[in-house]
Design a protein around this motif. Sequence first.
Motif, short mmCIF file in Angstrom:
data_model
loop_
_atom_site.label_atom_id
_atom_site.label_comp_id
_atom_site.label_asym_id
_atom_site.label_seq_id
_atom_site.Cartn_x
_atom_site.Cartn_y
_atom_site.Cartn_z
N SER A 243 0.84 -1.20 0.00
CA SER A 243 0.00 0.00 0.00
C SER A 243 0.88 1.25 0.00
CB SER A 243 -0.91 0.00 1.22
OG SER A 243 -0.13 0.17 2.38
N GLU A 244 0.22 2.40 -0.15
CA GLU A 244 0.95 3.67 -0.18
C GLU A 244 1.74 3.89 1.11
OE1 GLU A 244 -0.40 8.20 -0.73
OE2 GLU A 244 -1.67 6.73 -1.74
N LYS A 245 1.09 3.53 2.23
CA LYS A 245 1.75 3.68 3.54
C LYS A 245 2.92 2.71 3.70
CE LYS A 245 -2.07 4.52 6.73
NZ LYS A 245 -2.77 3.82 7.79
N GLY A 246 2.83 1.58 3.03
CA GLY A 246 3.88 0.58 3.13
C GLY A 246 3.62 -0.46 4.20
N TYR A 247 2.51 -0.31 4.92
CA TYR A 247 2.17 -1.30 5.95
C TYR A 247 0.67 -1.29 6.20
CZ TYR A 247 1.58 2.65 9.16
OH TYR A 247 1.14 3.81 9.75
#
Length: 293
Positions: A243-247
């Motif tokens: 995802s964009e957040k990375g988590y």
Amino acid sequence: MTETKILSGKEVASAVYDDLSSSIDRLTSEKITPGLAAVLVGDDPASQVYVRNKRRRFENMGLLGETFRMGDDSSESDVLTLINDLNGDDRFHGILIQLPLPKGIDSDSVLRSVRPDKDVDGFHPENIGLLAAGNPRFIPCTPKGILRILQFYNIETSGKHAVIVGRSNIVGRPMALMLSAKNDTGNATVTVCHSRTPDIANYTRQADIVIAALGMPSLIKGDMISDGTVIIDVGINRVEDNSEKGYKLSGDVDYESVMDKASAITPVPGGVGPMTIAMLVENTVEAAERLIS
Ligand code: NAP
């Protein structure tokens, strides 16, 4: 297959905020604004989010929520000096030390330095002792919030077997004290498991209520519980994804695999997390109320 009830901490928290509004109005009429000082040392990303969410909640409710940030090069003595100042600052009825503290700072001595009557997290040894003696002043927010969820959804604890996985001073240990207490929200038989417990499933399968507070994503799985178990998932773990957040946030319970068997479960997010903040607000309002009583 059991229909699993979702225990919404958001919904319970909203009821807590409604209940607190008359106390807050009464304090405001006495020109007292309940205030919380949050001490954040270092730049742990999760801690920054937690402190921001807590401050926002205080602000939304018209309360004072101020964050005191210190760099991760701060010494223990710098932190103790700040806490000493906050202990004497009448604007703040509650002081919160966001954990974990950076390496080199002794958490125990920092927590001991908070004035016990401002220790809204309930981590000071005096407050832990009062809780253990059955005469609590401040109850740690996460286990307090969990009991409130159980009460809200009429989940009986008396005579039940509660298995707590995790024995930290923040969650597992106070939770065990509270569930085994001789009172209406306790009277459970409690088993506490931890990293040295062989075959945790042997215990969780015998549980009416499982409280997972170990900080290991999805460790508690469907084959570790029996039909009809109530599951409280305390874990908040960051699991990497694309995802964009990375988590994404994951609990300590493997949601999918327990769904067929659990009678009720707290989601992550939206379960225990919102209640921890609600109990922090409640403890701070109670601290301010003691001033005028
Ligand atoms: P902690 O201080 O790291 O304690 C973890 C506990 O789990 C320890 O007692 C540890 O055993 C035990 N444990 C670790 N791995 C285990 C394993 N594989 N099997 C059995 N036991 C194991 O953590 P914490 O502060 O209590 O937090 C636990 C989780 O709850 C974390 O995910 C944290 O982010 C979350 N949390 C959420 C909230 C909320 O508001 N929702 C609030 C606080 C914490 P030992 O004692 O033997 O090391």
